[in-house]
Design a protein around this motif. Structure first.
Motif, short mmCIF file in Angstrom:
data_model
loop_
_atom_site.label_atom_id
_atom_site.label_comp_id
_atom_site.label_asym_id
_atom_site.label_seq_id
_atom_site.Cartn_x
_atom_site.Cartn_y
_atom_site.Cartn_z
N GLY A 220 35.02 3.02 31.19
CA GLY A 220 36.09 2.39 31.49
C GLY A 220 36.36 1.07 30.96
N VAL A 221 37.30 0.19 31.74
CA VAL A 221 37.55 -1.19 31.19
C VAL A 221 37.52 -2.31 32.16
N MET A 222 37.38 -3.44 32.15
CA MET A 222 37.39 -4.53 32.88
C MET A 222 38.38 -5.22 32.43
N THR A 223 39.55 -5.25 33.52
CA THR A 223 40.70 -6.15 33.39
C THR A 223 40.65 -7.37 34.32
N VAL A 224 41.85 -8.08 34.12
CA VAL A 224 41.96 -9.62 35.02
C VAL A 224 42.24 -9.08 36.27
N LYS A 225 42.50 -7.53 36.37
CA LYS A 225 42.79 -7.02 37.67
C LYS A 225 41.92 -6.57 38.25
N GLY A 226 40.80 -6.28 37.72
CA GLY A 226 39.53 -5.60 38.07
C GLY A 226 39.12 -4.38 37.34
N PRO A 227 38.06 -4.01 37.59
CA PRO A 227 37.75 -2.72 36.65
C PRO A 227 38.41 -1.44 37.03
N ILE A 228 38.58 -0.62 35.93
CA ILE A 228 39.23 0.43 36.13
C ILE A 228 38.24 1.53 35.07
N SER A 229 37.97 2.56 35.88
CA SER A 229 36.80 3.69 35.19
C SER A 229 37.77 4.66 34.74
N ALA A 230 37.36 5.19 33.55
CA ALA A 230 38.00 6.42 32.85
C ALA A 230 36.96 7.13 31.72
N ASP A 231 37.03 8.47 31.65
CA ASP A 231 36.39 9.26 30.86
C ASP A 231 36.56 8.92 29.45
N ARG A 232 38.01 8.46 29.35
CA ARG A 232 38.42 8.37 27.93
C ARG A 232 39.31 7.22 27.80
N VAL A 233 38.98 6.21 26.80
CA VAL A 233 39.81 4.93 26.63
C VAL A 233 40.29 4.71 25.12
N CYS A 234 41.34 4.82 24.95
CA CYS A 234 41.92 4.34 23.81
C CYS A 234 42.49 3.02 23.28
N LEU A 235 41.98 2.57 22.31
CA LEU A 235 42.42 0.91 21.99
C LEU A 235 43.53 1.15 21.03
N ALA A 236 44.69 0.87 21.44
CA ALA A 236 46.01 0.82 20.53
C ALA A 236 46.50 -0.50 20.67
N THR A 237 45.94 -1.53 20.09
CA THR A 237 46.35 -2.96 20.18
C THR A 237 46.46 -3.58 18.82
N ALA A 238 47.21 -4.31 18.83
CA ALA A 238 47.55 -5.29 17.42
C ALA A 238 46.99 -6.71 17.68
N GLY A 239 46.26 -7.07 16.56
CA GLY A 239 45.64 -8.32 16.58
C GLY A 239 44.22 -8.40 17.54
N SER A 240 44.34 -7.72 18.61
CA SER A 240 43.25 -7.69 19.47
C SER A 240 42.07 -6.39 19.12
N ALA A 241 42.68 -5.61 18.25
CA ALA A 241 41.60 -4.62 17.99
C ALA A 241 40.26 -4.80 17.38
N SER A 242 40.18 -5.85 16.77
CA SER A 242 38.65 -6.28 16.52
C SER A 242 37.98 -6.82 17.42
N ILE A 243 38.77 -7.67 18.38
CA ILE A 243 37.94 -8.09 19.12
C ILE A 243 37.35 -7.11 20.35
N LEU A 244 38.40 -6.40 20.80
CA LEU A 244 37.90 -5.59 21.79
C LEU A 244 36.73 -4.45 21.31
#
Length: 419
Positions: A220-244
């Protein structure tokens, strides 16, 4: 979805724009989802939509750190085309272009796609030979392409400099008549509304701070609104791709640069197609429905995450504009900005599985991001739903750099046809 009559539209417009129904639900994050998509730009939105539409996967959260339309999808020059030379690019971008032609009907939202034609100019004999070769490759792949001799070019683009003393003499142009432009904010809003209507939760103002994992699998992911669990996570970001990606130990072959764009004052029609030039410099231009000229050129030559431009590039692009179209010399620029471009080492995107179970990548779009939105979402959704790539994005896997199977096409961006 609420529909409005002409009179109700007029009352709302004249009454302070109050009472409009939001185009998509302002969702509150749940504790868990089947899929979390990080990034609410065009590629993330299209992936979420096609997951729901094509694969029936609707327990999806799309998390965006800002607002929908506030990133690169709202900061580009809206060019749509599939005029590539290499087969991997040809097949992928041609499928995306076919989706563009049907997108307004598919989303039930006018994305203002205009098939006005996309034209590459040749200002040298070498450039003309390279473009003729590309056109031949396109036709062999079943993609439309026409070569225009200077006299033919003059008839459809009369405002270029055809004089004997032109700084960059015109040797012809390659035109793809099915290419054109679309309205960037309408694309974002249309995908967001359609995905939301199918059950996707679109969560704005929700920055992802970390990608969580247990061993060799994401959880899952940890966000500013708390954790969100998931079996699958897709990174579809621009600029932040390398950071994440770095948060899960992935070092990507990507650098982030600025690409500036400009809008002029409104003018009567002067540019009927999308004109692109990659000679000793780089320049591309189209005209919006409001009359403003939308144009840009080369990257700023340093790494940055900023979204503002710099004067040396302004001067360079203005010089190219006036050299090709002298009648623009007194046109006033209203504003300019920069998008953050994730540049891969071969100029082609990364779409597919990461070497960590449950993690998917949709990034590194270089100069091709906007034109690829529907095609990218289609194949990325397929990859997430099936756990293996679609045939169209199989060549764009991350491990191609390790295997030495790069997709390095002269002509995908500002270095086009510099001969």
């Amino acid at each position: 979805m609420q529909r409005y009559s002409f009179l109700s539209l007029a009352r709302k417009a004249l009454g302070g724009h109050r009472g409009w129904e939001p185009a998509w639900r302002k969702a509150t994050p749940k504790k868990s989802y089947d899929v979390v998509i990080v990034g609410g730009g065009g590629h993330g939105l299209a992936t979420a939509y096609y997951l729901a539409r094509n694969h029936g996967i609707t327990n999806v959260a799309l998390v965006e750190r800002g607002w929908i339309g506030g990133g690169n999808v709202g900061r580009n020059t809206t060019v749509v085309r599939s005029n590539y030379l290499l087969p991997d690019n040809q097949h992928f971008y041609e499928w995306s272009l076919k989706l563009w032609h049907e997108l307004s009907e598919d989303l039930n939202y006018n994305v203002m796609f205009s098939a006005r034609g996309s034209m590459f100019l040749a200002t040298s004999l070498g450039g003309a030979m390279a473009l003729r070769r590309r056109g031949n490759g396109m036709r062999l792949a079943g993609i439309d392409a026409d070569w225009l001799e200077p006299d033919d070019l003059r008839r459809i683009a009369p405002n270029l400099d055809y004089s004997d003393h032109a700084l960059f003499p015109l040797y012809g142009a390659l035109i793809q008549r099915r290419g054109g432009t679309a309205r960037h904010d309408a694309v974002a809003w249309g995908f967001a509304r359609a995905a939301s209507d199918l059950g996707v939760d679109i969560i704005e103002d929700c920055e992802v701070l970390d990608v969580q994992r247990e061993g060799e699998r994401v959880t899952g992911v940890m966000t500013v609104k708390g954790p969100i669990s998931a079996d699958r996570v897709c990174l579809a970001t621009a600029g932040s791709a390398s950071i994440l990606a770095g948060k899960v130990g992935l070092k990507l072959p990507i650098e982030s640069h600025l690409l500036q764009a400009f809008v002029s004052e409104g003018l009567k029609p002067v540019v009927n197609q999308v004109l692109s030039w990659g000679g000793s410099g780089h320049f591309y231009i189209s005209q919006s429905d409001k009359g403003g000229l939308v144009f840009g050129g080369d990257l700023d030559g340093y790494n940055s995450y900023a979204q503002r431009g710099n004067l040396p590039v302004v001067e360079d692009i203005a010089t190219a504009a006036i050299a090709l179209m002298p009648n623009l010399s007194r046109t006033r620029i209203l504003r300019h900005w920069a998008g953050v471009m994730d540049m891969s080492m071969d100029g082609s995107p990364i779409i597919g599985l990461a070497p960590i179970d449950g993690l998917y990548l949709n990034m590194g779009w270089c100069y091709g991001g906007f034109k690829a939105i529907p095609g990218s979402g289609w194949v990325c959704a397929h990859t997430i739903a099936n756990g293996q790539p679609h045939e169209l994005n199989r060549p764009f896997a991350l491990d191609r750099f390790e295997r030495g199977r790069i997709i390095d096409e002269n002509g995908v961006g500002p270095v086009a046809n510099r001969h």
